[in-house]
Write a protein that holds these residues in place. Sequence first.
Motif, PDB file in Angstrom:
ATOM      1  N   TYR A  49       0.867  -1.165   0.000  1.00 35.39           N
ATOM      2  CA  TYR A  49       0.000   0.000   0.000  1.00 35.39           C
ATOM      3  C   TYR A  49       0.910   1.223   0.000  1.00 35.39           C
ATOM      4  O   TYR A  49       1.645   1.444   0.968  1.00 35.39           O
ATOM      5  N   TYR A  77      -2.123   5.048  -3.579  1.00 31.33           N
ATOM      6  CA  TYR A  77      -3.129   5.948  -3.028  1.00 31.33           C
ATOM      7  C   TYR A  77      -2.664   7.386  -3.170  1.00 31.33           C
ATOM      8  O   TYR A  77      -1.582   7.742  -2.693  1.00 31.33           O
ATOM      9  N   THR A  79      -3.103  10.155  -1.628  1.00 36.54           N
ATOM     10  CA  THR A  79      -3.493  10.795  -0.375  1.00 36.54           C
ATOM     11  C   THR A  79      -2.294  10.786   0.562  1.00 36.54           C
ATOM     12  O   THR A  79      -1.345  10.038   0.349  1.00 36.54           O
ATOM     13  N   HIS A  83      -3.580   9.253   6.357  1.00 34.86           N
ATOM     14  CA  HIS A  83      -4.868   8.599   6.081  1.00 34.86           C
ATOM     15  C   HIS A  83      -4.735   7.083   5.930  1.00 34.86           C
ATOM     16  O   HIS A  83      -5.587   6.441   5.311  1.00 34.86           O
ATOM     17  N   THR A  87      -7.750   4.418   4.889  1.00 35.48           N
ATOM     18  CA  THR A  87      -7.624   3.800   3.571  1.00 35.48           C
ATOM     19  C   THR A  87      -7.578   2.278   3.622  1.00 35.48           C
ATOM     20  O   THR A  87      -8.295   1.611   2.882  1.00 35.48           O
TER      21      THR A  87
END
Length: 187
Positions: A49, A77, A79, A83, A87
């Motif tokens: 991730y 992601y 972002t 977060h 997420t």
Amino acid sequence: MKIPAALKYSHVLLKQVVQRGDNVIDATMGNGNDTAFLAKLVGDHGNVYAFDIQDQALQKTKQRLIKSNLTKSVTLYHTGHQHILDTIGMTSISAAIFNLGYLPGGNKKIITRPTTTLSAIKQCLMILQKGGMIVLVLYYGHPGGKPEKNDVLQFASKLNQKQYTVLKYQFINQVNDPPILVAIQKL
């Protein structure tokens, strides 16, 4: 043998804890080097991730992953790392890596910040499995870098030694603010 630089040593440490099939986080994907490195470690059945706020980081990372045929296990992601739990939820991870500072080759005014970085570290600690590790490479030779470095070092130094082992790896005879590596392992 040459003593490895902070970034190279981060990979030495991560190789010790990340296994095929693991879930891991690249909290600051940047140009995708760590994302690709982690994807190779977790293989096709693991998950990486990767987080970044800059379009340039996502595009460069995506290109690197496609070129290396490593897209299967990676989710990008767009972002900030603060977060993470919003997420991926409470997904257990074996490792996370942060390269703090600014995007190499990018806008040097867009930097990681102490508040969001500390929030992200705390979130990673919540989902870090036993034996897992968070590695932070602190680049602090830019405006705003020293307060973040100081806050991260202060936070890490106060972690309970019965729950975490914390390593600080730093060259002390180099000029121009050489990077500092901090590794936090959950006991």
